[in-house]
Design an enzyme around this catalytic site. Structure first.
Site, PDB file in Angstrom:
ATOM      1  N   ARG A   2       0.826  -1.210   0.000  1.00 17.80           N
ATOM      2  CA  ARG A   2       0.000   0.000   0.000  1.00 17.80           C
ATOM      3  C   ARG A   2       0.862   1.263   0.000  1.00 17.80           C
ATOM      4  O   ARG A   2       0.551   2.231  -0.702  1.00 17.80           O
ATOM      5  CB  ARG A   2      -0.936   0.003   1.213  1.00 17.80           C
ATOM      6  CG  ARG A   2      -1.848   1.228   1.275  1.00 17.80           C
ATOM      7  CD  ARG A   2      -2.857   1.134   2.397  1.00 17.80           C
ATOM      8  NE  ARG A   2      -3.854   0.107   2.146  1.00 17.80           N
ATOM      9  CZ  ARG A   2      -4.874  -0.168   2.949  1.00 17.80           C
ATOM     10  NH1 ARG A   2      -5.040   0.528   4.070  1.00 17.80           N
ATOM     11  NH2 ARG A   2      -5.740  -1.109   2.647  1.00 17.80           N
ATOM     12  N   ASN A  34      -4.619   8.792   3.311  1.00 15.03           N
ATOM     13  CA  ASN A  34      -3.422   8.282   3.978  1.00 15.03           C
ATOM     14  C   ASN A  34      -3.561   8.209   5.495  1.00 15.03           C
ATOM     15  O   ASN A  34      -3.128   7.244   6.117  1.00 15.03           O
ATOM     16  CB  ASN A  34      -2.211   9.149   3.622  1.00 15.03           C
ATOM     17  CG  ASN A  34      -1.757   8.950   2.192  1.00 15.03           C
ATOM     18  OD1 ASN A  34      -2.029   7.925   1.578  1.00 15.03           O
ATOM     19  ND2 ASN A  34      -1.058   9.933   1.648  1.00 15.03           N
ATOM     20  N   HIS A  39      -5.727  -6.335  -2.724  1.00 13.49           N
ATOM     21  CA  HIS A  39      -6.624  -6.326  -1.571  1.00 13.49           C
ATOM     22  C   HIS A  39      -6.832  -7.725  -1.005  1.00 13.49           C
ATOM     23  O   HIS A  39      -7.432  -7.879   0.063  1.00 13.49           O
ATOM     24  CB  HIS A  39      -7.969  -5.709  -1.952  1.00 13.49           C
ATOM     25  CG  HIS A  39      -7.913  -4.216  -2.111  1.00 13.49           C
ATOM     26  ND1 HIS A  39      -8.986  -3.468  -2.531  1.00 13.49           N
ATOM     27  CD2 HIS A  39      -6.901  -3.336  -1.907  1.00 13.49           C
ATOM     28  CE1 HIS A  39      -8.640  -2.190  -2.579  1.00 13.49           C
ATOM     29  NE2 HIS A  39      -7.386  -2.086  -2.212  1.00 13.49           N
ATOM     30  N   HIS A  41       0.537   4.179  -2.794  1.00  8.04           N
ATOM     31  CA  HIS A  41       0.192   5.553  -2.435  1.00  8.04           C
ATOM     32  C   HIS A  41       1.334   6.511  -2.765  1.00  8.04           C
ATOM     33  O   HIS A  41       1.088   7.697  -3.008  1.00  8.04           O
ATOM     34  CB  HIS A  41      -0.165   5.636  -0.952  1.00  8.04           C
ATOM     35  CG  HIS A  41      -1.538   5.113  -0.643  1.00  8.04           C
ATOM     36  ND1 HIS A  41      -2.411   5.764   0.201  1.00  8.04           N
ATOM     37  CD2 HIS A  41      -2.200   4.016  -1.079  1.00  8.04           C
ATOM     38  CE1 HIS A  41      -3.550   5.077   0.276  1.00  8.04           C
ATOM     39  NE2 HIS A  41      -3.433   4.009  -0.483  1.00  8.04           N
TER      40      HIS A  41
END
Length: 335
Positions: A69, A101, A200, A73
């Site tokens: 992740r 975030n 995911h 990001h």
């Protein structure tokens, strides 16, 4: 199909075609990334990252999802430049408190530890952005996912952008057309999007991100009251009450939440995706392309693994055209 739905589909098709044309016409990034970038300056770099990740994932399997992740990001804001790692200072506002975030990304202490080991072995050589890219690959492998070669040589940004973090990072509530547009804008195709969202399978989501879906009727609509889906809904409601418990978390893969596999896509076929944005890929009226990809990935784990690895390389090749430096400390620019 109603006139409205026909019009929506037409707009969606146009969006995808325009986006694909944009991908074909966009100039190549003159990146200096290569597989051998550290072969002479820090030949043990990848071994050091792998060793630290191996220990971290054995200690807490969630560290794998944290690294994947963080890399995602990072790359969606200014390119893969380590900007997501920057702390706020008197002269810089970082991205850690952006809407997507704050309370979501973790693993900064693990990055610090890896960077300390790299600095001890090869001072001032390996960038924080490369640490994230390598760690995300190793994290994936360590929980059962695919391997890919990671091109390296990224530079760390001297800036961050909380505004871009708020606008560019996909959100759990956004509709499918918006999500696809965000990926296309980064040079990532619809296939890349579905494959990357497949991470995911080892991800967790906070209650606040799926409360509306499970109490607002959307879950019942997409799952069609199938018994297995009702069992999944009951589990989600146990984790996430109608009021309170915003920080309670649930795995987005009910079946094997600590293993990187294709089971996540089964939840979408059942209509029981935890996040609305995930379920949209299969249940949206505009999901004629994404639903076919979901079907393929559930039927063929090897295809999912291949496309995920390819998508991670493409995403990792998004660099910041402004260049940068190799930070000594991932939390602060060099002085």
């Amino acid at each position: 199909m109603s006139i409205f739905n026909s019009l929506s589909c037409s707009i969606f098709v146009a969006l995808v075609l325009i986006g694909e044309a944009f991908l074909l016409s966009r100039a190549q990034d003159p990146s200096r990334l290569s597989l051998s970038y550290y072969s002479k300056t820090c030949p043990t770099a990848q071994d050091i990252v792998r060793s630290e990740m191996d220990c971290a994932v054995k200690t807490n399997p969630r560290n794998a999802a944290f690294m994947i992740r963080l890399h995602f990001h990072d790359c969606f804001v200014q390119g893969c430049d380590g900007s997501v790692l920057l702390d706020d200072t008197a002269t810089l506002i970082g991205e850690k408190h952006a809407d997507q975030n704050v309370n979501s990304i973790q693993g900064f202490e693990l990055v610090d530890k890896i960077k300390e080991k790299l600095e001890a072995a090869c001072p001032g050589v390996v960038s924080c952005a490369d640490v994230l890219a390598i760690a995300a690959r190793d994290a994936t492998i360590l929980v059962g996912g695919p391997y890919w070669d990671v091109p390296v040589g990224r530079l760390d940004s001297k800036t961050a952008s909380v505004d871009l973090a708020n606008s560019d990072i996909p959100t759990p509530q956004q509709p499918l057309a918006t999500l696809i547009a965000k990926f296309l804008e980064k040079g990532l195709s619809v296939t890349d999007m579905v494959a990357l969202v497949g991470s995911h399978t080892v991800g967790m989501s906070r209650c606040v991100n799926f409360r509306e879906r499970i109490y607002g009727g959307d879950f019942q609509l997409t799952s069609k009251n199938e018994p297995s889906s009702q069992a999944n809904l009951a589990k989600l409601k146990d984790v996430c009450p109608a009021d309170g418990g915003d920080d309670n978390v649930s795995g987005m893969d009910y079946y094997s939440p600590t293993v990187f596999d294709n089971a996540f896509f089964e939840t979408l076929l059942q209509g029981s995706g935890v996040l609305s944005s995930d379920q949209e890929m299969y249940s949206s009226l505009l999901g004629f392309q994404t639903s076919r990809i979901v079907d393929k990935y559930w039927a063929d784990a090897a295809l999912f693994f291949k496309d995920f690895a390819d998508g991670m390389v493409k995403m990792g090749n998004i660099t910041n055209p402004q260049g940068g430096e190799v930070r000594k400390n991932c939390r602060f620019i060099n002085i």
